[in-house]
Scaffold this motif. Structure first.
Motif, short mmCIF file in Angstrom:
data_model
loop_
_atom_site.label_atom_id
_atom_site.label_comp_id
_atom_site.label_asym_id
_atom_site.label_seq_id
_atom_site.Cartn_x
_atom_site.Cartn_y
_atom_site.Cartn_z
N ALA A 211 0.83 -1.21 0.00
CA ALA A 211 0.00 0.00 0.00
C ALA A 211 0.86 1.26 0.00
CB ALA A 211 -0.94 -0.01 1.21
N GLU A 212 1.98 1.21 0.73
CA GLU A 212 2.88 2.37 0.75
C GLU A 212 3.53 2.58 -0.61
OE1 GLU A 212 5.70 2.41 3.88
OE2 GLU A 212 4.22 2.15 5.46
N ARG A 213 3.98 1.48 -1.23
CA ARG A 213 4.61 1.60 -2.55
C ARG A 213 3.66 2.17 -3.58
NH1 ARG A 213 6.24 -3.68 -1.47
NH2 ARG A 213 4.83 -4.45 -3.11
N GLN A 214 2.40 1.76 -3.47
CA GLN A 214 1.39 2.23 -4.44
C GLN A 214 0.77 3.56 -4.04
OE1 GLN A 214 -1.34 -1.09 -4.65
NE2 GLN A 214 -0.01 -2.25 -6.03
N ARG A 215 1.25 4.12 -2.92
CA ARG A 215 0.77 5.41 -2.43
C ARG A 215 -0.75 5.42 -2.22
NH1 ARG A 215 4.81 9.09 -2.57
NH2 ARG A 215 6.61 8.60 -3.88
N ARG A 216 -1.24 4.33 -1.67
CA ARG A 216 -2.68 4.24 -1.38
C ARG A 216 -2.99 5.00 -0.09
NH1 ARG A 216 -5.70 0.49 -4.10
NH2 ARG A 216 -4.55 -0.94 -5.46
N ALA A 217 -4.13 5.64 -0.08
CA ALA A 217 -4.57 6.33 1.14
C ALA A 217 -4.96 5.35 2.23
CB ALA A 217 -5.74 7.26 0.83
N GLU A 218 -5.32 4.12 1.84
CA GLU A 218 -5.77 3.13 2.82
C GLU A 218 -5.44 1.74 2.31
OE1 GLU A 218 -9.78 2.29 5.49
OE2 GLU A 218 -9.93 3.38 3.60
N ILE A 219 -5.13 0.85 3.22
CA ILE A 219 -4.85 -0.54 2.85
C ILE A 219 -6.12 -1.19 2.32
CG2 ILE A 219 -4.15 -2.78 3.78
CD1 ILE A 219 -2.43 -1.24 5.80
N PRO A 220 -6.06 -1.89 1.17
CA PRO A 220 -7.27 -2.46 0.57
C PRO A 220 -8.11 -3.31 1.51
CG PRO A 220 -5.48 -2.56 -1.00
CD PRO A 220 -4.88 -2.07 0.28
N ARG A 221 -7.47 -4.12 2.35
CA ARG A 221 -8.24 -4.96 3.27
C ARG A 221 -9.10 -4.09 4.19
NH1 ARG A 221 -7.38 -10.17 5.39
NH2 ARG A 221 -5.28 -10.24 4.51
N ARG A 223 -10.13 -0.98 3.68
CA ARG A 223 -11.18 -0.29 2.93
C ARG A 223 -12.33 -1.25 2.61
NH1 ARG A 223 -10.92 2.12 -3.25
NH2 ARG A 223 -13.17 2.48 -3.43
N LEU A 224 -11.99 -2.46 2.19
CA LEU A 224 -13.04 -3.41 1.83
C LEU A 224 -13.86 -3.80 3.05
CD1 LEU A 224 -11.06 -5.65 -0.68
CD2 LEU A 224 -13.08 -4.26 -1.20
N ARG A 225 -13.21 -3.96 4.20
CA ARG A 225 -13.96 -4.30 5.40
C ARG A 225 -14.96 -3.20 5.74
NH1 ARG A 225 -10.09 -5.35 8.35
NH2 ARG A 225 -9.83 -3.33 9.36
N ARG A 226 -14.54 -1.94 5.58
CA ARG A 226 -15.45 -0.83 5.89
C ARG A 226 -16.60 -0.78 4.89
NH1 ARG A 226 -12.14 2.99 5.33
NH2 ARG A 226 -13.02 4.12 3.57
N GLU A 227 -16.31 -1.02 3.61
CA GLU A 227 -17.37 -0.99 2.61
C GLU A 227 -18.36 -2.14 2.82
OE1 GLU A 227 -18.08 1.25 0.55
OE2 GLU A 227 -16.27 2.48 0.48
N VAL A 228 -17.83 -3.32 3.13
CA VAL A 228 -18.71 -4.47 3.36
C VAL A 228 -19.58 -4.24 4.58
CG1 VAL A 228 -18.73 -6.91 4.02
CG2 VAL A 228 -17.24 -6.12 2.17
N ARG A 229 -18.99 -3.69 5.64
CA ARG A 229 -19.78 -3.45 6.85
C ARG A 229 -20.87 -2.41 6.62
NH1 ARG A 229 -18.95 -5.73 11.02
NH2 ARG A 229 -16.75 -6.17 10.66
N ALA A 230 -20.54 -1.36 5.87
CA ALA A 230 -21.54 -0.33 5.59
C ALA A 230 -22.67 -0.90 4.73
CB ALA A 230 -20.89 0.86 4.89
N ALA A 231 -22.32 -1.72 3.74
CA ALA A 231 -23.35 -2.32 2.89
C ALA A 231 -24.22 -3.28 3.70
CB ALA A 231 -22.70 -3.04 1.71
N ALA A 232 -23.61 -4.03 4.61
CA ALA A 232 -24.37 -4.97 5.44
C ALA A 232 -25.32 -4.24 6.37
CB ALA A 232 -23.42 -5.85 6.24
N ALA A 233 -24.87 -3.10 6.93
CA ALA A 233 -25.71 -2.34 7.85
C ALA A 233 -26.91 -1.74 7.14
CB ALA A 233 -24.89 -1.23 8.51
N TYR A 284 -10.85 -10.98 -1.47
CA TYR A 284 -10.93 -11.24 -0.04
C TYR A 284 -12.31 -11.82 0.27
CZ TYR A 284 -6.92 -8.09 0.43
OH TYR A 284 -5.68 -7.49 0.32
N GLY A 285 -12.34 -13.03 0.81
CA GLY A 285 -13.60 -13.58 1.29
C GLY A 285 -14.06 -12.83 2.53
N GLY A 286 -15.36 -12.88 2.81
CA GLY A 286 -15.87 -12.15 3.96
C GLY A 286 -15.18 -12.54 5.26
N GLY A 287 -14.87 -13.83 5.44
CA GLY A 287 -14.21 -14.29 6.65
C GLY A 287 -12.79 -13.78 6.77
#
Length: 496
Positions: A211-221, A223-233, A284-287
């Protein structure tokens, strides 16, 4: 004490909470000399200060003779120590390909500084507990403990006994953790509870570096956990859930049953711009995101919620709809907080905790959007406190169903836009702080100390969300962002 990790930087500054005496068992290696050169050296950032032995297989009387001497350049000459550690391996009948065992232990920031003798005792207890050097066994493996800072030690061993037999250590992580619980109590150190399997998987050092090498603002794992949780809620069923994920720009791959091809048994998510070196999407699987984000777990959460979100009774502006939604959610949260204060652990409180976590997740999304912020951090912390260690089916009471409906309603009415809906949302945040306190009390009564601390931390985070207190007759600031300019604190509430 917490597991020792290398000095890594994580995008977006997400903090990893400190744990207590939990030894980190590192991957096994081949080169004991290389490991010793690093441990007795200056470190990657000159962080190794006064490296020296505190314990060894031969007992305290031999430490001075085992201590690596310094060369004229000031470095330690580790060759003789490495030779002694490797000696049983070279003479072994069936030595393993990777005979070097390495563990590190760090104590909590609030703990006192331990002496070398105390660290020596801790090291001896750990190697005995994992079975590589039992107390009183003269033929046990050779091992040493190195200290190069006030707050941690490293243990290095070679996994061939001095009689030539190989030691095949099994379940050493669990055994070391169990020993650590006893040592915390013995030395009066910061204590944690036993492993409860409610924590989500943290990004690995490789994920962080990528993530640092790619200059990402957030680690994909993350970000995906936050998106999945928001969609589930926000969802009422899995069709709604998958649609919400795709609308958020998340790639979704469904797993179908091999017996009944039309039956969906699981899912995986990815980001359009996150690929392997070969160009394949990283899934990434949900688990792999969190233990409660598997499809069976999510289905249990959605079970009582059917149809669309509740509607207001008369036509209103969208801002007023939002304000009313947050007021209704605040009232439902207040009722749930009282129920936590009056109840003991049961399926009903379990469902209430999950439903409250969904409400807070939807509220954080309404406040801060997809980029997140302090309220999103608080929602992540509260979510850890709300999870159930077991996978038993949760019974949903009317208050839990009402909270789930409020989560859906908040997601439907959308982002905050003016003072009225922001003030109402802040009232909900304050009620959530009270509920988190009561959840912490419940977790402590269950002796689930990891989750109790998470609930306390979430309550503190919610109280210190920067914003103006909203009271009757108070005129809020001119925009939702202005509520992050000061600090609002909610009263602690442990009873209804």
């Amino acid at each position: 004490m917490r597991a020792l990790a290398g000095p890594t930087r994580r995008p977006r500054g997400r903090h990893r909470p400190a744990a207590a005496l939990i030894p980190a068992i590192h991957p096994r290696g081949k080169n004991v000399g290389g490991l010793l050169r690093y441990l007795f050296g200056p470190g990657k950032r000159e962080e190794h200060r006064d490296p020296h032995l505190v314990a060894a297989w031969s007992g305290p009387t031999q430490l001075q003779s085992l201590e690596p001497p310094r060369t004229p350049s000031g470095r330690h000459d580790i060759r003789e120590l490495a030779r002694l550690l490797e000696q049983p391996v070279r003479a072994g009948r069936n030595p393993p390909q990777k005979p070097v065992w390495h563990a590190s232990i760090r104590n909590h920031i609030t703990d006192r500084t331990l002496t070398d003798a105390q660290w020596a005792h801790i090291a001896a207890e750990i190697v005995a507990a994992v079975g590589i050097a039992p107390h009183g066994d003269p033929d046990a493996v050779r091992w040493i403990a190195i200290r190069h800072a006030d707050d941690h030690i490293h243990i290095v061993a070679t996994l061939v006994r001095q009689n030539g037999e190989t030691v095949w250590a099994w379940n050493e992580r669990l055994k070391a953790q169990a020993a650590a619980r006893d040592l915390e109590e013995r030395y009066g150190l910061y204590r944690v509870g036993p492993v409860d399997h409610t924590s989500h998987r943290r990004p690995s050092s490789a994920e962080q570096s990528k993530a640092e090498r790619q200059r990402r603002a957030e680690i994909p794992r993350d970000r995906l956990r936050r998106e999945v949780r928001a969609a589930a809620a926000a969802a009422v069923d899995e069709t709604d859930f998958f649609s919400g994920l795709r609308a958020a720009g998340v790639l979704v791959r469904l797993r179908h049953s091999t017996v009944t091809p039309d039956e969906v048994t699981g899912y995986a998510v990815g980001l359009p711009d996150h690929h392997t070196a070969a160009g394949d999407t990283v899934w990434y699987g949900g688990g792999r995101l969190a233990p409660d984000l598997t499809l069976p777990q999510l289905r249990r959460r959605w079970h009582p919620v059917r149809g669309t979100a509740p509607r207001t009774r008369r036509p209103e502006t969208r801002a007023r709809q939002r304000a009313n939604a947050f007021r209704r959610a605040a009232a439902a949260t207040r009722n749930a907080a009282g129920q936590f204060a009056r109840s003991e652990a049961n399926d009903d409180t379990s469902a209430l905790a999950y439903s409250a976590a969904d409400v807070l997740t939807s509220t954080a999304r309404a406040f801060e959007g997809r980029r997140g912020g302090p309220l999103t951090e608080a929602a992540d912390t509260f979510d850890r406190a709300a999870r159930e260690a077991s996978r038993r089916r949760r019974g949903f009471s009317r208050p839990a169903i009402e909270l789930r409906a409020m989560s859906r309603l908040i997601a439907v009415v959308g982002r905050l836009t003016d003072d009225h809906d922001t003030a109402a949302a802040l009232q909900l945040v304050l009620q959530m702080a009270m509920l988190a306190d009561n959840l912490a009390d419940l977790r402590e009564s269950q002796q689930r100390f990891h989750q109790a601390r998470a609930a306390r931390l979430a309550a503190d985070q919610l109280r210190t969300i920067k914003g103006r207190p909203t009271t009757v007759g108070h005129q809020p600031a001119t925009s939702p962002a202005a509520y992050y300019s000061t600090t609002a604190r909610a009263p602690r509430a442990h009873t209804a």
